[in-house]
Write an enzyme that holds these catalytic residues in place. Sequence first.
Site, PDB file in Angstrom:
ATOM      1  N   TYR A 343       1.060  -1.035   0.001  1.00 56.06           N
ATOM      2  CA  TYR A 343      -0.440  -0.124   0.517  1.00 56.06           C
ATOM      3  C   TYR A 343       1.083   1.089   0.281  1.00 56.06           C
ATOM      4  O   TYR A 343       1.888   1.610   0.597  1.00 56.06           O
ATOM      5  CB  TYR A 343      -0.636  -0.484   1.638  1.00 56.06           C
ATOM      6  CG  TYR A 343      -1.576  -1.603   1.373  1.00 56.06           C
ATOM      7  CD1 TYR A 343      -2.550  -1.919   0.316  1.00 56.06           C
ATOM      8  CD2 TYR A 343      -2.711  -1.386   2.609  1.00 56.06           C
ATOM      9  CE1 TYR A 343      -3.022  -2.852   0.068  1.00 56.06           C
ATOM     10  CE2 TYR A 343      -3.499  -3.150   2.644  1.00 56.06           C
ATOM     11  CZ  TYR A 343      -3.926  -3.648   1.280  1.00 56.06           C
ATOM     12  OH  TYR A 343      -4.598  -4.187   1.667  1.00 56.06           O
ATOM     13  N   GLU A 419     -18.180  -1.113  23.263  1.00 47.67           N
ATOM     14  CA  GLU A 419     -19.288   0.044  22.265  1.00 47.67           C
ATOM     15  C   GLU A 419     -19.734   0.923  22.151  1.00 47.67           C
ATOM     16  O   GLU A 419     -20.533   1.553  21.013  1.00 47.67           O
ATOM     17  CB  GLU A 419     -19.969  -1.183  21.717  1.00 47.67           C
ATOM     18  CG  GLU A 419     -19.620  -2.969  21.635  1.00 47.67           C
ATOM     19  CD  GLU A 419     -20.798  -3.921  21.748  1.00 47.67           C
ATOM     20  OE1 GLU A 419     -20.844  -4.559  20.864  1.00 47.67           O
ATOM     21  OE2 GLU A 419     -21.703  -4.069  22.374  1.00 47.67           O
TER      22      GLU A 419
END
Length: 441
Positions: A343, A419
Amino acid sequence: MNLTSLMRRLAWLTLFTAILSIGTTQAATAPDRSALPADISAIESKLIEWRRHLHANPELSNREFKTAKYIADHLRGLGLEVQTGIAHTGVVAVLKGGQPGPLVGLRADMDALPVTEQTDVPFASKVTDTYRGEEVGVMHACGHDTHVAILMAVAEVLVQRQVELKGSVMFIFQPAEEGAPEGEEGGAELMLKQGLFKPQTPEAVFGLHTTSSIPAGMIGVRSGPLMAASDSFDVTVHGRQTHGSRPWDGVDPITVSAQIVNALHTIVARQTDVTKAPAVVSVGAIKGGIRSNIIPDSVNMVGTIRNFDMQIRNDIHKSLERIVRNTAEAQGATVDFKIDLGYPVTVNDPSLTTQMMPTLERVFGKGRVVDPGLITGAEDFSYYALETPGVFFFLGGTPAGTDPKAAPSNHSPLFYVDESALIKGVQALVELTIDYQSQAN
């Protein structure tokens, strides 16, 4: 009152009425932010449900078939026209806003890793698959499940505000960010090759990544280079096998390889301007020989190259090949040499980063937006940012009271995301989209 005066007054009245009409129209169509916090908060329970489903059902790169269907079904349920099968399993949908304006791209990656989960969450993955011929556990050990769930929620929130949007939004659910299986293409590069940004390229693209190195409720973002280019090299040194007691009868590839390794360390230490950007050249494995009294015929070595400047990247590649070939030739050996391009450098467009920083500071709080420094990990979001201005940021996921330095890192079997952080990711992408489009009009 003469006719001329009357006509002049009527003209002014008509103009004044038109101006009032324009102001009323603009006010009516301007994005209404008053209900935005409630809209975002209302989707949190769905967001958590989607994330847990995805976490319990991970799939490896280029094999995200069930994940893609789950996403596509959700987007179609929102009334969006969905494209599937891009770069094998990629899913894309475009939301056309009620008013003209720029196209904004939002990206989430979908793939999991060949890691056997060791967390004790009730939705922990029990999935296994085959990777390089071996049965392995499969886990969302890098948080891509959270990225997908966040973008699914962003899509739902923005669809509810479609009439107010001053432009369009491209939702990009990308496979194989962790790298395509050997012999296959995949990820962002393949999506672009297959026409993702045709016929229209987004004017800006945004992406995020959850991380355990930053506390929940905070983000890391910086202007310019953020994540390194990542390339690998493969060198096989060919000598001439001989008995270990008579090295002069052969060419010792082990000695040559040792000299090459030492010489490679001079690339960064003596040949790279580290005041411009840091770099790393590391040999990760060397294999050669089988007995103590046999000098082998060949030795293979592999390694990685990381850097933050594309010109430095090219210079390192040239130096590496020159050192390998010349060192081998000086000792009478030959080499097979290969660099596999990974990348590119992930660069946050400086102008776009400056423009959108107030949005991020508003969402997270001014003191909760930090500079994460240069990161030697790599991200194929970099390909999108080569095509159009992009901003990529890290969403903190470490629970309160946990030291991020001690938290299991991304790719660990114990990787864990709080979360409560996810809804902030939703808010960030929603507000970046609305703000960018409003500022462009």
